[in-house]
Scaffold this active site. Structure first.
Site, PDB file in Angstrom:
ATOM      1  N   ASP A  89      -5.659   0.930   8.908  1.00 43.19           N
ATOM      2  CA  ASP A  89      -5.166   0.262   7.560  1.00 43.19           C
ATOM      3  C   ASP A  89      -5.300  -0.799   6.934  1.00 43.19           C
ATOM      4  O   ASP A  89      -5.425  -0.721   5.566  1.00 43.19           O
ATOM      5  CB  ASP A  89      -3.320   0.602   7.599  1.00 43.19           C
ATOM      6  CG  ASP A  89      -2.929   1.982   7.056  1.00 43.19           C
ATOM      7  OD1 ASP A  89      -2.920   2.732   8.045  1.00 43.19           O
ATOM      8  OD2 ASP A  89      -1.341   1.717   7.261  1.00 43.19           O
ATOM      9  N   GLY A 139       2.366  -3.369   4.809  1.00 36.91           N
ATOM     10  CA  GLY A 139       2.183  -4.945   4.179  1.00 36.91           C
ATOM     11  C   GLY A 139       1.634  -5.630   5.439  1.00 36.91           C
ATOM     12  O   GLY A 139       0.932  -6.834   5.129  1.00 36.91           O
ATOM     13  N   LYS A 189       0.745  -1.010   0.338  1.00 35.60           N
ATOM     14  CA  LYS A 189      -0.035   0.030  -0.078  1.00 35.60           C
ATOM     15  C   LYS A 189       0.609   1.369  -0.185  1.00 35.60           C
ATOM     16  O   LYS A 189       1.433   1.353   0.773  1.00 35.60           O
ATOM     17  CB  LYS A 189      -0.581   0.089   1.363  1.00 35.60           C
ATOM     18  CG  LYS A 189      -1.659   1.266   1.215  1.00 35.60           C
ATOM     19  CD  LYS A 189      -2.370   1.534   2.776  1.00 35.60           C
ATOM     20  CE  LYS A 189      -1.055   1.339   4.428  1.00 35.60           C
ATOM     21  NZ  LYS A 189      -0.462   3.007   3.788  1.00 35.60           N
ATOM     22  N   SER A 197      -0.780  -5.098   7.216  1.00 36.04           N
ATOM     23  CA  SER A 197      -2.131  -4.398   6.882  1.00 36.04           C
ATOM     24  C   SER A 197      -3.095  -5.259   5.871  1.00 36.04           C
ATOM     25  O   SER A 197      -3.972  -5.877   5.995  1.00 36.04           O
ATOM     26  CB  SER A 197      -2.145  -2.996   6.988  1.00 36.04           C
ATOM     27  OG  SER A 197      -2.324  -2.488   8.537  1.00 36.04           O
TER      28      SER A 197
END
Length: 291
Positions: free
Chosen positions: A139, A104, A11, A106
């Protein structure tokens, strides 16, 4: 049923504006345009009676204790919210760096919820799936359906999918894990305090690459300056990206230490990645696309 598989992509915060610190709960209020890379961890689920997790891959070592892993936490939250939830054994192949500002853990947790939802015939917008995502981490909700969108609040307010153009990019992590807490501490906002700065303009759907750059270039990551005091090597990574031919924008993602750059085309991104790997062979460097 056969093994279920999904990817857990990195993300990337194309922008990250901290608007202030909320008086009610002390959380930092944010506004972020989020996109996802095509570099990812991989998660498998083998249906079975017990909830277990096995981790392998080049970044498996720093992933922390198994029992505290966000994959298992997310699964437990969903199991608590759905009677008779079918479970199984997770196998996580870690490719993404840990404590790196690219969500990562999340994304792994969201991947676990996607697989359990598929196994149990649940929609991703099922209230129990959403509740489990929120309970696992701020997240996680935005990672459930990993496509570019806005996130606001403390991460719980998720906008619609924007369908932005895919952007050629390079991700660089200088090999230094950075925890979120010291970065927010360095930011130094008191509860109830607002941070001055222009808010991001409304981001339209289906923007082409030039239009995306026009929106994000005047924006910022408000955690970049405090993160540089925690891990000065972030500045070196940014400088190295900015020195590459074809770099249109370089910025830090999340609370660091991963930085990214948008390039003019895939060839320029791949050339830049090769040059940075040569200059810094110990760093994690990946040419990718963001969308």
């Amino acid at each position: 049923m056969s093994v279920l598989t999904t990817r857990a992509p990195a993300k990337i915060n194309l922008t990250l504006h901290i608007l202030g610190r909320r008086p009610g709960d002390g959380y930092h209020a944010l506004e972020s345009l989020v996109a996802f890379a095509d570099v990812a961890d991989t998660l498998e689920l083998v249906p079975g009676p017990d909830l277990t997790l096995d981790i392998s891959g080049p970044t498996a070592g720093p992933a922390g204790p198994l029992d505290d892993n966000l994959v298992l936490r997310a699964a437990r939250h969903l199991a608590a919210g759905v009677d008779g939830l079918r479970l199984g054994a997770f196998r996580l192949h870690k490719q993404l760096p840990v404590a790196a500002g690219i969500g990562g853990g999340s994304s792994d947790a969201a991947a676990a919820l996607r697989l359990l939802a598929e196994l149990n015939g649940l929609a991703l917008d099922h209230p129990a799936v959403i509740a489990a995502a929120r309970a696992t981490g701020a997240d996680v909700p935005v990672c459930l359906d990993p496509r570019a969108r806005m996130m606001r609040g403390a991460g719980e307010e998720i906008g619609p999918v924007l369908g932005l153009a895919s952007l050629p990019a390079v991700l660089v992590n200088p090999g230094v894990p950075v925890s979120t807490a010291p970065v927010f501490k360095a930011l130094g906002l008191a509860v109830g305090q607002r941070l001055d700065g222009a808010e991001l303009p409304v981001v339209g759907a289906s923007l082409n690459a030039d239009a995306v750059l026009a929106v994000i270039t005047p924006a910022r990551n408000d955690l970049e300056a405090p993160a540089l005091t925690v891990a000065p090597v972030i500045g070196e990574a940014l400088a190295l990206l900015r020195a590459q031919a074809g770099c249109r924008l370089a910025r830090m993602s999340g609370s660091g230490a991963t930085v990214f750059a948008i390039f003019s085309d895939d060839g320029a991104a791949e050339t830049a990645a090769a040059a940075i790997r040569t200059a810094e062979p110990g760093w994690w460097v990946e040419p990718t696309r963001l969308a």
